[in-house]
Design a protein around this motif. Structure first.
Motif: not given
Length: 693
Positions: A558-562, A581-585, A590-596, A602-605
């Motif tokens: 139940g802990e926050c790890v990122r 491996r990746y997550m998109a938000s 209207g912005s989308i961010m790709m996270w490692d 953030c890998v790339t917006p």
């Protein structure tokens, strides 16, 4: 005179803090001849700082000076200095309101709001409603700003210098020694200006509410960098500590994908073993393999595509190699998949179409009509056979695509008492519309999700409850109560049985179908938790919040790890890559961010949408990302190119390099509510026809 004013100010300050004044012995020793006197410059600075509380006009005067100085600074530092203006602006306004200078605060706000309307219009609309000191405590956005510091990134400028070393006593040529000097030059320039101009009001706000983070490299040429300024989400130091925790982002051991890969590898090895001893039959075996491929031998086709993709990856020397997804053990007790369902899933995986930038998916779009602005959400089953819609009248409707167009088929209407009754639902054309109506909620339905097998559906509502429905029995099975406020989102885990919910009470909760109480409660967000998404291995969930942050939680502890910081507005949608491996938000702007997930960066917006991003979906192999927005478009993004672009190249090329949209699919007048890739990589989309767009 100045010393008397200074002594009075110090005495008043100590009384305000509940402390006693200086003893008489100290005062007498200070008045004796030869005692050390205060520096006149220090005295003037303290008196100036003590007087700004009673002079609201200083806010406008000093901010105007800071704004003029930042706009006329050198081009090398201007973009970083301009980032300071917006945090200082909003805190000046809130300071004036907190001290009761309402009219001066409104004047200050209207004088400089045009500078920030382009990038922070929604925040300004929220702050316009602050008309009294009590509003600062009642409004979540303003309260979070006052409680946490603003994080601003500045670059550490590096200068190279050459020293000429001359040998005086030796007849040798001169030698050169190269070195480097590093300066936090933007920050130093800012402090020098504030001290020289005696802008003690601005200096106090910067010291109290802004935290500067120094990073190596040259100053950025982009004023509006999504990662450069973070208005909420806690201190960066605590986020960095959390992001140092180890996470296991790979796929589950003995999953269906892993089993399919093993079977394919064994088949490929057997083919190679059969072909090696008979070299003369190589041509004949090639012809046979081509013929079998044409006839639809799925295993060989898949391995061939994988081999081609592997060759393509090795042919790019500039791309950083992506490691294969590791296998991790599940932390939850996972349900057993029936054998017939497992065979069906494996068949879909064998026949999966390999997508890439050159092979885009086919799209099937479902359009809701005549909803009278009552549709809040939609969801599509894994094969597109069922479509669910949640409405403002507390109802949940499920359409069976196999029955669309059948005139004589009625639908089962679920009553509030839990008994199913057969009833005909008339359509606009006089025929019968075969949908199943589920009633039981006492508030608008905000989210719905099908189980992986399609036999259950979950719905969350503004009545603070989550309901489990059976699509086979057309009945409500369980009502889960635990949240205290509206539940904005609910999502089944990839294997079913477990589900996660997100609520207005700032928490996310993990449930199991066989228990009416939550198994875990994830608390830590500063505002509403608007969306939730499971990780591919079911060991983590991600939550997006109105506090503009995304958090990754460990299901077992139940802990926050990122903590992912960088969005400028509330997060509305999340998606996990198939390999984990990746997550998109996607956010409200209207912005989308790709996270490692491994590094938390953030890998790339991905920029391109002009309105809210309501839904995101990865393709089956993770090479493409689909995004649906309120701007009535579906965009396809090349994830392979986006995640492999070096960070240095992105910084040099600016915002233009962020646009990696492969294709934009516009609708006539339909905002996109939901997206989903089938197991065979067919893209399903749904939305409601809107004449007001």
């Amino acid at each position: 005179m100045e010393e008397e004013q200074l002594e009075k100010f110090v005495t008043d300050f100590l009384k305000k803090k509940g402390l006693r004044a200086l003893p008489d012995e100290v005062n007498q020793s200070a008045n004796t001849p030869g005692a050390s006197q205060f520096d006149p410059d220090v005295v003037r600075q303290i008196l100036a700082f003590s007087g700004f509380q009673d002079a609201p006009a200083r806010y406008q005067d000093e901010y105007a000076k800071l704004r003029s100085w930042a706009c006329t600074s050198l081009d090398l530092y201007r973009h970083e200095l301009l980032r300071v203006l917006y945090p200082v602006f909003i805190h000046c306004f809130m300071d004036l309101v907190a001290k009761g200078h309402i009219q001066e605060a409104r004047t200050f706000f209207s004088s400089f709001r045009e500078d920030h309307e382009m990038m922070h219009l929604r925040d300004l609309h929220k702050l316009e409603g602050v008309l009294s000191p009590s509003h600062l405590q009642e409004m979540e956005f303003a309260h979070s700003l006052r409680q946490s510091k603003v994080n601003i990134k500045i670059c550490q400028v590096t200068f190279c210098f050459f020293l000429l070393c001359l040998t005086v006593y030796r007849a040798q040529p001169p030698s050169y020694v190269c070195g480097q000097l590093s300066f936090q030059y933007s920050y130093e320039l800012l402090l020098q200006f504030l001290h020289k101009s005696q802008s003690t009001t601005m200096l106090g706000i910067i010291n109290e509410h802004i935290n500067f983070q120094v990073s190596p490299g040259q100053p950025s040429s982009i004023t509006d960098d999504a990662e450069a300024v973070t208005l909420t989400g806690g201190s960066q130091e605590s986020a960095n500590q959390i992001n140092q925790k180890e996470i296991h982002w790979g796929l589950l051991e003995d999953s269906l994908e892993e089993r399919l890969e093993k079977v394919s590898e064994m088949a490929l090895d057997s083919e190679r073993a059969e072909g090696e001893p008979k070299e003369g039959e190589a041509d004949e075996s090639k012809k046979k393999s081509i013929e079998v491929g044409k006839q639809g031998a799925s295993i060989k086709k898949q391995k061939k595509d994988k081999a081609v993709s592997a060759i393509a990856k090795s042919a790019r020397p500039e791309a950083t190699p992506v490691p294969t997804a590791p296998r991790v053990k599940p932390e939850l007790t996972l349900p057993v998949i029936p054998p017939e369902v497992e065979q069906s899933i494996l068949e879909d995986l064998r026949n999966r179409v390999q997508l890439s930038s050159a092979a885009l998916p086919s799209v099937s779009f479902y359009t809701f009509i005549n909803t009278h602005n009552g549709l809040n959400c939609s969801y599509i089953s894994h094969d597109g056979s069922l479509v669910a819609g949640g409405f403002s009248d507390s109802s949940l409707k499920v359409w069976d695509m196999a029955k669309i167009g059948q005139q004589s088929v009625g639908s089962d209407l679920q009553g509030e008492n839990g008994t199913a009754s057969s009833e005909q639902v008339a359509g606009s054309n006089g025929g019968k519309r075969p949908y199943t109506l589920f009633q039981g909620h006492s508030g608008p339905v905000h989210s719905a999700t099908f189980s992986p097998l399609g036999d259950f559906i979950l719905s969350s509502s503004a009545d603070s409850t989550i309901r489990l429905w059976s699509t086979n029995l057309n009945a409500n099975l369980v009502c889960y109560k635990g949240h205290n406020y509206p539940v904005w989102d609910v999502q089944f885990s990839p294997v079913g049985h477990y589900f996660a919910s997100a609520s207005h009470d700032r928490t996310a909760r993990i449930w199991s179908m066989d228990r009416i109480q939550p198994l875990r409660i994830m608390a830590g967000h500063l505002s509403d938790v608007d969306c939730v998404q499971w990780h591919s291995n079911c060991n983590y969930i991600a939550t997006g919040s109105s506090d503009k942050t995304v958090r990754l939680w460990d299901v077992q502890s139940g802990e926050c790890v990122r903590i992912f910081i960088g969005h400028r507005s509330m997060i509305l949608s999340l998606a996990m890559s198939p390999d984990g491996r990746y997550m998109a938000s996607g956010d409200e702007d209207g912005s989308i961010m790709m996270w490692d997930l491994s590094t938390g960066r953030c890998v790339t917006p991905l920029m391109g949408h002009t309105s809210c991003v309501w839904t995101l979906a990865f393709s089956g192999e993770g090479s493409l990302l689909a995004s649906g927005s309120a701007d009535c478009t579906v965009k396809l993004w090349d994830i392979t190119a986006s995640t492999k672009l070096p960070k240095a190249e992105e910084n040099r090329s600016g915002s233009a390099s962020r646009l990696r949209s492969l294709k934009t699919l516009p609708t006539k007048s339909t905002p996109v509510y939901s997206l989903r890739f089938s197991r065979r990589n067919l893209l399903f989309a749904a939305g409601v026809l809107s004449k007001t767009v």
